[in-house]
Scaffold this motif. Structure first.
Motif, PDB file in Angstrom:
ATOM      1  N   PRO A   1       0.825  -1.213   0.000  1.00 45.23           N
ATOM      2  CA  PRO A   1       0.000   0.000   0.000  1.00 45.23           C
ATOM      3  C   PRO A   1       0.858   1.261   0.000  1.00 45.23           C
ATOM      4  O   PRO A   1       1.834   1.383   0.733  1.00 45.23           O
ATOM      5  N   GLY A   2       0.501   2.195  -0.888  1.00 44.84           N
ATOM      6  CA  GLY A   2       1.205   3.461  -0.966  1.00 44.84           C
ATOM      7  C   GLY A   2       2.392   3.468  -1.891  1.00 44.84           C
ATOM      8  O   GLY A   2       3.004   4.515  -2.117  1.00 44.84           O
ATOM      9  N   LYS A   3       2.734   2.295  -2.458  1.00 41.85           N
ATOM     10  CA  LYS A   3       3.860   2.214  -3.392  1.00 41.85           C
ATOM     11  C   LYS A   3       3.356   1.824  -4.771  1.00 41.85           C
ATOM     12  O   LYS A   3       2.272   1.256  -4.918  1.00 41.85           O
TER      13      LYS A   3
ATOM     14  N   SER B   1      -1.704  -7.716   6.203  1.00 48.20           N
ATOM     15  CA  SER B   1      -2.170  -6.336   6.096  1.00 48.20           C
ATOM     16  C   SER B   1      -2.010  -5.809   4.677  1.00 48.20           C
ATOM     17  O   SER B   1      -2.535  -4.750   4.351  1.00 48.20           O
ATOM     18  N   TYR B   2      -1.316  -6.541   3.836  1.00 47.39           N
ATOM     19  CA  TYR B   2      -1.152  -6.161   2.428  1.00 47.39           C
ATOM     20  C   TYR B   2      -2.241  -6.834   1.594  1.00 47.39           C
ATOM     21  O   TYR B   2      -2.841  -7.826   2.020  1.00 47.39           O
TER      22      TYR B   2
END
Length: 219
Positions: free
Chosen positions: A120-122, A160-161
């Protein structure tokens, strides 16, 4: 991660492969496995870009720039190897004709969920064939370090990914340990590189049982 750790994982994972099996090796640590397969192991390595019968890395004299694996690294082809296009390769995967998929992961949960395609976020580079492989192969082995580059555990209670697939992983091989899913639960079955159970617990948030006949790896 040191090269020693990567090679320890690959060497141990090679022992999970059995004669007659068709095995797909993912990018990274799994690509090191062919050099640890014994001569005459009779394991048929498959790459989704169109080769069944991948051999060890080539010497300088053997190098053929047109002969590469899915990671675009030079490979050799064993006698009797077969070539085919990508569509046929994925038909083999989706049709359940791959016995074992060995691939890396960002996280694996105690339930066998695997996340290996996005942080997340990448930026997302693409999932590749991972989703097909982890649901199409009869057995899934994950080779990865115990922690991320930032020190976060990778064998976790819950991922969590974003998931690649739920409940798909059968075996996890890290530089410290071998885990198997037994009756739906995670079990520590072997220690590697001189690690202790306490060492594994310190870098693992997943709940796991310890095998009664725990073997200390010599790798």
């Amino acid at each position: 991660m040191t090269d020693d750790a990567r090679h320890r994982i690959a060497e141990r994972a090679a022992h999970e492969l059995h004669a007659g099996e068709v095995v797909n090796l993912g990018i990274g640590i799994p690509n090191l496995i062919p050099r640890y397969l014994e001569a005459g192991a009779n394991v048929f390595v498959h790459t989704e870009n169109g080769l069944l019968g991948v051999g060890p890395p080539p010497s300088e004299e053997e190098l053929d720039e047109d002969l590469i694996d899915a990671a675009k690294r030079p490979v050799t082809a064993l006698p009797g190897a077969a070539y085919f296009d990508s569509a046929q390769s994925f038909a083999m995967i989706r049709g359940g004709h791959i016995d074992v998929a060995v691939l890396g992961a960002l996280q694996v949960s105690e339930a066998g969920d695997i996340a290996n395609w996005a942080v997340p976020g990448k930026d997302v580079l693409g999932v590749g064939g991972a989703m097909d492989l982890v649901v199409g192969a009869r057995r899934v082995i994950v080779t990865m370090t115990s922690t991320s580059s930032s020190g976060e555990p990778k064998v976790v209670e819950r991922c969590s990914y974003p998931l690649t697939a739920p409940g798909a992983v059968d075996t996890i091989v890290t530089e410290l340990a071998v885990f198997r899913r037994v009756d739906g639960s995670l079990r520590l079955v072997e220690l590697l590189g001189g690690a202790t159970v306490e060492d594994v617990e310190a870098v693992t948030t997943a709940r796991f049982a310890v095998d009664d006949a725990l073997a200390v790896g010599s790798a």
